[in-house]
Motif scaffolding. Structure first.
Motif, PDB file in Angstrom:
ATOM      1  N   LEU A 159       0.958  -0.724  -0.003  1.00  0.00           N
ATOM      2  CA  LEU A 159      -0.225  -0.224   0.197  1.00  0.00           C
ATOM      3  C   LEU A 159       1.082   1.168   0.168  1.00  0.00           C
ATOM      4  CD1 LEU A 159      -2.706   1.532   0.059  1.00  0.00           C
ATOM      5  CD2 LEU A 159      -2.132   0.666   2.950  1.00  0.00           C
ATOM      6  N   GLU A 160       1.911   0.948   1.255  1.00  0.00           N
ATOM      7  CA  GLU A 160       2.900   2.809   0.982  1.00  0.00           C
ATOM      8  C   GLU A 160       3.448   2.794  -0.383  1.00  0.00           C
ATOM      9  OE1 GLU A 160       6.485   2.481   1.261  1.00  0.00           O
ATOM     10  OE2 GLU A 160       6.339   4.553   1.747  1.00  0.00           O
ATOM     11  N   GLY A 161       4.331   1.512  -1.519  1.00  0.00           N
ATOM     12  CA  GLY A 161       4.741   1.378  -2.485  1.00  0.00           C
ATOM     13  C   GLY A 161       3.533   2.180  -3.314  1.00  0.00           C
ATOM     14  N   TYR A 162       1.892   1.495  -3.337  1.00  0.00           N
ATOM     15  CA  TYR A 162       1.234   2.131  -4.242  1.00  0.00           C
ATOM     16  C   TYR A 162       0.652   3.516  -4.100  1.00  0.00           C
ATOM     17  CZ  TYR A 162      -2.696   2.523  -6.961  1.00  0.00           C
ATOM     18  OH  TYR A 162      -3.690   2.000  -8.283  1.00  0.00           O
ATOM     19  N   ARG A 163       1.049   4.006  -3.233  1.00  0.00           N
ATOM     20  CA  ARG A 163       0.699   5.130  -2.542  1.00  0.00           C
ATOM     21  C   ARG A 163       1.362   6.612  -3.338  1.00  0.00           C
ATOM     22  NH1 ARG A 163      -2.421   4.943   2.693  1.00  0.00           N
ATOM     23  NH2 ARG A 163      -4.373   5.651   1.981  1.00  0.00           N
ATOM     24  N   ARG A 164       3.178   5.819  -2.911  1.00  0.00           N
ATOM     25  CA  ARG A 164       3.808   7.009  -3.652  1.00  0.00           C
ATOM     26  C   ARG A 164       3.487   6.739  -5.455  1.00  0.00           C
ATOM     27  NH1 ARG A 164       9.129   4.141  -2.569  1.00  0.00           N
ATOM     28  NH2 ARG A 164       8.185   2.608  -1.671  1.00  0.00           N
ATOM     29  N   TRP A 165       4.000   5.494  -5.697  1.00  0.00           N
ATOM     30  CA  TRP A 165       3.802   5.410  -7.183  1.00  0.00           C
ATOM     31  C   TRP A 165       2.304   6.276  -7.406  1.00  0.00           C
ATOM     32  CZ3 TRP A 165      -0.036   3.414 -10.544  1.00  0.00           C
ATOM     33  CH2 TRP A 165       0.562   3.221 -11.784  1.00  0.00           C
ATOM     34  N   GLY A 166       1.493   6.853  -6.326  1.00  0.00           N
ATOM     35  CA  GLY A 166       0.764   7.846  -7.508  1.00  0.00           C
ATOM     36  C   GLY A 166      -0.913   6.927  -6.835  1.00  0.00           C
ATOM     37  N   GLY A 167      -0.459   5.611  -6.468  1.00  0.00           N
ATOM     38  CA  GLY A 167      -2.112   4.927  -6.122  1.00  0.00           C
ATOM     39  C   GLY A 167      -3.461   5.661  -5.418  1.00  0.00           C
ATOM     40  N   TYR A 168      -4.613   6.096  -5.574  1.00  0.00           N
ATOM     41  CA  TYR A 168      -5.720   5.531  -4.624  1.00  0.00           C
ATOM     42  C   TYR A 168      -5.797   7.643  -5.144  1.00  0.00           C
ATOM     43  CZ  TYR A 168      -5.682   1.427  -3.155  1.00  0.00           C
ATOM     44  OH  TYR A 168      -5.077  -0.690  -3.111  1.00  0.00           O
ATOM     45  N   GLN A 169      -5.036   7.839  -5.267  1.00  0.00           N
ATOM     46  CA  GLN A 169      -5.283   9.549  -6.005  1.00  0.00           C
ATOM     47  C   GLN A 169      -6.819   9.803  -6.580  1.00  0.00           C
ATOM     48  OE1 GLN A 169      -4.451  12.519  -4.331  1.00  0.00           O
ATOM     49  NE2 GLN A 169      -3.503  10.830  -3.442  1.00  0.00           N
ATOM     50  N   PRO A 170      -6.735   8.580  -8.287  1.00  0.00           N
ATOM     51  CA  PRO A 170      -7.711   8.444  -8.837  1.00  0.00           C
ATOM     52  C   PRO A 170      -9.265   7.630  -8.444  1.00  0.00           C
ATOM     53  CG  PRO A 170      -6.174   6.801  -9.492  1.00  0.00           C
ATOM     54  CD  PRO A 170      -5.685   7.504  -8.438  1.00  0.00           C
ATOM     55  N   LEU A 171      -8.760   7.181  -7.028  1.00  0.00           N
ATOM     56  CA  LEU A 171     -10.550   6.520  -6.555  1.00  0.00           C
ATOM     57  C   LEU A 171     -10.742   8.158  -5.326  1.00  0.00           C
ATOM     58  CD1 LEU A 171     -12.269   4.372  -4.771  1.00  0.00           C
ATOM     59  CD2 LEU A 171     -10.712   3.802  -3.389  1.00  0.00           C
ATOM     60  N   ARG A 172     -10.439   8.531  -4.857  1.00  0.00           N
ATOM     61  CA  ARG A 172     -10.273   9.763  -4.019  1.00  0.00           C
ATOM     62  C   ARG A 172     -11.589  10.433  -4.836  1.00  0.00           C
ATOM     63  NH1 ARG A 172      -8.463  11.283   0.987  1.00  0.00           N
ATOM     64  NH2 ARG A 172      -6.908   9.611   1.111  1.00  0.00           N
ATOM     65  N   LYS A 173     -10.269  10.573  -6.303  1.00  0.00           N
ATOM     66  CA  LYS A 173     -10.875  12.013  -7.304  1.00  0.00           C
ATOM     67  C   LYS A 173     -12.257  11.345  -7.553  1.00  0.00           C
ATOM     68  CE  LYS A 173     -10.835  13.906 -11.104  1.00  0.00           C
ATOM     69  NZ  LYS A 173     -10.228  13.747 -13.011  1.00  0.00           N
ATOM     70  N   ALA A 174     -12.742   9.883  -7.636  1.00  0.00           N
ATOM     71  CA  ALA A 174     -14.056   9.303  -7.932  1.00  0.00           C
ATOM     72  C   ALA A 174     -15.023   9.240  -7.213  1.00  0.00           C
ATOM     73  CB  ALA A 174     -13.490   8.014  -9.026  1.00  0.00           C
ATOM     74  N   LEU A 175     -14.199   9.430  -6.081  1.00  0.00           N
ATOM     75  CA  LEU A 175     -15.980   9.041  -4.680  1.00  0.00           C
ATOM     76  C   LEU A 175     -16.437  10.380  -4.641  1.00  0.00           C
ATOM     77  CD1 LEU A 175     -14.068   7.225  -1.897  1.00  0.00           C
ATOM     78  CD2 LEU A 175     -16.439   6.742  -3.600  1.00  0.00           C
ATOM     79  N   THR A 176     -15.593  11.312  -5.642  1.00  0.00           N
ATOM     80  CA  THR A 176     -16.423  12.963  -5.835  1.00  0.00           C
ATOM     81  C   THR A 176     -16.781  13.653  -6.795  1.00  0.00           C
ATOM     82  OG1 THR A 176     -14.504  14.339  -6.570  1.00  0.00           O
ATOM     83  CG2 THR A 176     -14.929  14.326  -3.907  1.00  0.00           C
TER      84      THR A 176
END
Lengths: 439, 664
Positions: free
Chosen positions: A21-38
């Motif tokens: 999870l930590e590495g994926y976040r550094r990769w930029g992960g879960y930004q799209p999900l955060r945006k999608a939920l808006t």
């Protein structure tokens, strides 16, 4: 070379810790999900439609359109990721799941949100034991960070993700076979119509079912937009594609290419050309179920659905199998026939009996018992399967086998005349054991 | 996460197991749509199956895996047709008719597809026709001739299996012949709902087997042999017995229980070989139970009574029919002279035809003048009425809930009811509530607010409970109807026609004191209060001759006249004995548990040389100066209708008309 490859899904794929999870976040992960939920779910669906994203599992159906076929307001409804990767020659989904599992999870979650799913499932083929375990850990990791379960990222939206394993059946990669297996029934397809999963899926509830790679593209579309997605690829085959290059090439592997590059470039530049300096004889451009391309056709082909279809084959699962001219096509095709005969679920007559017949015939020809009329008979059997069967497995057998006989007739005629395999000098693909006939 | 991910199939069949891979048919619609088949326009129900739209309009389309009573699965691919504007051929069994559908069933591509499917089915199918019991009534044979190409191109090895594989003592499985249509598996999924047969393995190696691994354990096995389109499921009861074209087929009804499932009695050389179902949607819906289906062997059993007998000095001697009739007349006259008409008791058979029962009770009541007549073996039975069968089998569908008092024991009395109830639940959401030993109040608590149409199915032994429950339900403003399940094929007819001690024909009350019931009669015979007993069999008494009560009665009574089919302790004890004919050897009617009057038809010449049973009764009555001159059972039926107007139906197969509700 850099023009051929375009890393979106495989960007920094070898980065240490990317699967955490930590590495994926550094990769930029879960930004799209955060945006999608808006966003509104429909807007996500529209973006996916605009992007031209098509299914990456083999059928190439437009993803946005598939989601829009789910009837509004019917609950429960489900989101399912098809990770049953079983098409011979295909290994891209495992590549993605092994190295960037959170990307697959994020794509699944955004898609679930977009279709208002009540629960999500990743159906993984049972042979991928390690990946099953990894995905379970991935889901738990995500849950711990509030990305799976109740009230995801404080948005008020909840989603449970279940990892379900298959038990060794190619037919459970077929959408209805998969959903039947998921519901605890025998993994056998149901007729379409009326059983289109979007309308009547698992437990007869509306179900969106997408390939792992397809879902892995969704975060990019949400974050960067449909136009950015379309900026790579051709008009009808937008975006990148993970192709699985295998066979008699120097550098087999998974390559994330821009759609539309010349097939020859894939084989020569990315794949390092033919192994041991052999000549190219044939290519199956879309997995074992695709029609063969001859060497000449390979020179004309570009890596997109339009080009490959116009040459009489299909882009399929993106598995490009390269065959050199020391390979006996009859033996190769008889191995294909074995596979389809073993994997046929047996529900519909033409596939159940036809794949058995083709398997026996090809074995017989390879073993030296071929007759002049066999070539025509094989074509006739394939024609009696094509268009008459309940699901695509029958055609997955008929198309390549028919294509082999029609385009490489010389190999078959040589077997009949020689009462044996003129390529017998070579060691058969599967070793001496492959000489055993039958089950 | 939804609390219950599986909320049941989207189609209205709550309470059933989800069938895998079947296509739920549309609920029947009153809307008609116009479709075009081979250029001809026809009107069909909207949403109905295209396959049946073709068949019902006289357009033949071959098929294997579909069946009218089962949900379609589109597996065999034999019913492929060409639909305009659709690029692929479609299986007509899974296509729902919509307005404007245009379909071709004889185009070149369709014919080629059919020939292809037949060719595929025949590559592994053994050339067993000469030794296969299905030959002559086999769909694969028929379609191979009509749609196949005639020559095989297959030169590989066919798959081999051990054969036959006994699925049970009654059904033999031949996997080489099986075409994997799955009708048998779906029968146990959708009709009996006990999932006994499953598919094993995959692909061309798919096999049929029992889920348990043990033999099939069902009272409905014979049905899978009928629905199997090939010779993969055959009966061990008549294995290698005959070819279908060597048999004669006679329509009749099964005499084993009170449902009266419609059957075709098939005979060869005047011997019964088998029953086939003769589908009646109101009664059996095309199914038979095994007890009924295989229950005819008694007809040709060695113990048949063949000639009239008179017992003098301890042993019974065969006599001429006329002598026996005359003996009964004179002996009966003496008994009545010495002890009065009320010293004669009569026990009627609940398996006799309506015509026979009517003549019997007329003889006893009108000619002899005795009030003692009964057909049951029950103490303290409540008075019977047509309300006992106000609920018909068809009515199950419209009930919100059906209570089954006594559950399995009750359904055992009339096995097909179980299948009809399951169908009501499956297709009409009827809630089924089995009841074991509960009080009426407890049963009332089970009924939910919204359930107003209630059915009550109960055996005779729970008749009182059923009556009280129905009364309480009706008090709450609901509409409760009962179906009391009697024990024998014509128990209902026997009651309708007054073979009861306290009720005359048509359920009119007896004027004055009623007569004795069966137990009372036996006791009275044993203590000398009854001097004559006339027993028209078959009755359960013949199996109870070791019972001290029965023995005392037989020993003590001055005159014991017995009419029966099979030898027993009763026939041996008889002073005067007449042979009777079985259901397969006579004409007449039975009334089933719902009050439906159905025809028996003679399938074989009688085994015994005596006249038909109804004529024996006429001759016996005329021996007591009845003065009857009926020439045929139909004439008896005319008098029945005069005495019981409810029996005035338009055609055989309708329910007797006890009130306005009873039309069909």
């Amino acid at each position: 070379m850099t023009e051929l490859i375009h890393r979106r899904l495989t960007r920094d794929i070898d980065m240490p810790g990317l699967s955490t999870l930590e590495g994926y976040r550094r990769w930029g992960g879960y930004q799209p999900l955060r945006k999608a939920l808006t966003m509104r779910p429909d807007d996500i669906g529209n973006a996916v439609s605009d992007s031209g994203l098509r299914g990456r599992g083999g059928a190439g159906f437009p993803t946005g359109r598939k989601w829009s076929l789910m009837p509004q307001g019917r609950h429960p409804r489900y989101m399912v990721a098809n990770a049953d990767e079983s098409e011979p020659g295909t290994f891209k989904d495992r590549y993605l799941m092994e190295r960037n599992p959170h990307l697959v999870l994020e794509g699944l979650l955004i898609a679930a949100y977009a279709v208002n799913a009540d629960a999500s499932v990743i159906y993984v083929r049972g042979e991928y034991r390690g990946i099953c375990d990894l995905l379970r850990r991935t889901v738990e990791e995500a849950r711990g960070a509030g990305l799976v379960g109740e009230n995801i990222l404080g948005s008020g939206w909840s989603q449970e993700v279940i990892i379900h394993t298959g038990a060794g059946a190619y037919i459970c990669g077929e959408e209805n076979g998969l959903l039947e297996s998921l519901a605890g029934n025998r993994g056998r397809p149901r007729p379409k119509p009326p059983y289109f999963p979007a309308a009547i899926g698992v437990y007869d509830a509306p179900t969106a079912l997408n390939n792992v790679e397809t879902l892995a593209n969704v975060p990019f579309i949400v974050l960067e937009g449909a136009d950015a997605f379309k900026s790579v690829g051709t008009e009808r085959s937008t975006g990148t594609r993970l192709v699985c290059l295998s066979g008699h090439v120097n550098r087999p592997g998974v390559y994330e290419i821009r759609q539309g590059i010349p097939m020859a470039a894939l084989i020569e530049e990315l794949g390092g050309g033919m192994k041991d300096g052999k000549r190219l004889k044939a290519v199956q451009p879309g997995g074992s179920s695709s029609q063969f391309l001859t060497a000449d056709q390979v020179k004309q082909a570009t890596m997109d659905a339009e080009s490959i279809t116009s040459l009489g084959s299909m882009a399929g699962s993106g598995a490009v199998i390269v065959i050199d001219d020391d390979q006996c096509l009859v033996e190769y095709t008889s191995r294909l026939a074995d596979f389809y005969y073993r994997e046929s679920c047996g529900k519909c007559t033409p596939c159940r009996e036809g794949t058995y017949w083709l398997h026996r015939m090809l074995r017989r020809i390879e073993a030296g018992g071929g007759r002049p009329e066999d070539v025509e008979l094989i074509v006739r059997v394939c024609n009696n399967i094509d268009g008459k069967v309940l699901c695509a497995l029958g055609e997955a057998a008929a198309w390549p086998i028919r294509s082999s006989v029609q385009q490489f007739k010389a190999d078959y005629v040589a077997h009949v005349e020689a009462h044996g395999c003129p390529f017998k000098e070579r060691v058969p693909i599967g070793g001496a054991a492959s000489e055993a006939v039958g089950a | 996460m939804p609390e219950q991910p599986y909320s049941g199939p989207a189609t209205p069949r709550a309470g059933s197991q989800a069938p895998s891979g079947t296509v739920p048919p549309a609920p029947p619609s009153d809307d008609l749509v116009t479709i075009t088949i081979n250029g001809r326009q026809v009107q069909v129900s909207k949403g109905s199956s295209l396959l049946y739209a073709c068949l019902d309009n006289g357009i033949p389309v071959p098929f294997f895996c579909d069946h009218r009573k089962l949900d379609p699965i589109g597996a065999c691919r034999m019913c492929l047709v060409q639909i305009e504007k659709v690029p692929r051929l479609a299986t007509s069994c899974t296509v729902a008719c919509t307005d404007g559908l245009v379909v071709e069933t004889e185009s070149d591509s369709v014919l080629e597809a059919r020939a292809g499917v037949i060719e595929f089915l025949l590559i592994n199918h053994p050339l067993d026709c000469p030794v296969c019991d299905k030959g002559g009534e086999c769909d694969l044979q028929d379609y191979s001739i009509y749609h196949g190409t005639g020559l095989s191109s297959f030169v590989e090895d066919k798959l081999k299996y051990p054969k036959p594989i006994p699925l049970s003592d009654r059904i033999l499985l031949d996997m080489e012949r099986c075409i994997k249509c799955e009708r048998c598996v779906r029968f146990f999924d959708e009709i009996t709902e006990d999932g006994q047969l499953v598919l094993l393995n995959r692909g061309v190696h798919t096999m049929i087997g029992t889920f348990s691994g043990r033999p099939l354990d069902s009272n409905f096995q014979g049905n899978i042999m009928e629905i199997c389109p090939v010779g993969a499921l055959t009966s061990s009861d008549w294995r290698f017995a005959t070819r279908p074209w060597d048999m004669r087929s006679t329509p009749s009804v099964c005499p084993t229980c009170s449902v009266g499932c419609n059957i075709s009695v098939q005979t060869r050389d005047d011997r019964l070989v088998r029953y086939m179902s003769r589908e009646n949607p109101h009664v059996d819906d095309g199914w038979l139970c095994d007890r009924g289906r295989y229950g005819f062997h008694f007809v040709h059993q060695p113990g048949r009574i063949l000639r009239p007998r008179i017992k003098t000095a301890g042993t019974g001697e065969p006599v001429e029919y006329e002598i026996a009739i005359q003996q009964v007349a004179s002996k009966l006259q003496k008994v009545v002279q010495d002890h009065g008409a009320e010293s004669v008791g009569a026990i009627a058979s609940p398996e006799a035809t309506n015509e026979e029962l009517f003549l019997f009770q007329r003889w006893i009541r009108e000619v002899i003048g005795s009030p003692h007549i009964d057909h049951r073996l029950m103490l303290d039975a409540p008075a019977m009425s047509p309300d006992d069968f106000a609920l018909s089998i068809d009515d199950f569908d419209s009930c919100h809930a059906v209570f089954i008092l006594g559950d399995e024991a009750t359904l055992d009395l009339a096995p097909i009811l179980e299948l009809r109830l399951r169908k009501a639940r499956r297709h009409h959401r009827t809630r089924l509530i089995p009841i074991h030993n509960r009080s009426v109040s407890e049963m009332l608590d089970e009924v939910s607010e919204s359930e107003t149409e209630i059915g009550i199915v109960a055996p005779e032994s729970l008749h009182g409970d059923a009556n009280r429950f129905a009364a309480r339900l009706n008090e709450t403003g609901r509409h409760a109807r009962r179906l009391i399940v009697p024990t024998h094929a014509n128990s209902r007819g026997a009651a309708d026609l007054g073979c009861l001690p306290d009720q005359l024909s048509g359920y009119r009350p007896v004027v004055g004191r009623g007569g004795m019931g069966t137990w009372e009669m036996l006791e009275a015979a044993g203590t000398g209060r009854l001097s004559a007993l006339i027993v028209m069999g078959p009755t359960l008494l013949s199996a109870m001759t070791d019972d001290p009560l029965v023995q005392r009665a037989m020993d003590r009574v001055e005159l014991l006249v017995v009419l029966d089919i099979l030898e027993s302790g009763l026939s041996e004890a008889a002073h005067i004995l007449f042979p009777l004919h079985t259901f397969a050897e006579k004409e007449g009617t039975y009334t089933n548990l719902e009050g439906r009057i159905q025809r028996l038809r003679q399938a074989i010449p009688p085994v015994a040389s005596t006249p038909p049973d109804w004529r024996i009764l006429q001759d016996l009555a005329n021996g007591s100066q009845a003065g009857w001159n009926y020439r045929h059972p139909a004439e008896v039926m005319r008098d029945i209708v005069a005495a019981v107007p409810a029996y005035g139906i338009d055609r055989a197969g309708e329910r007797a008309r006890w009130s306005d509700r009873d039309v069909i």
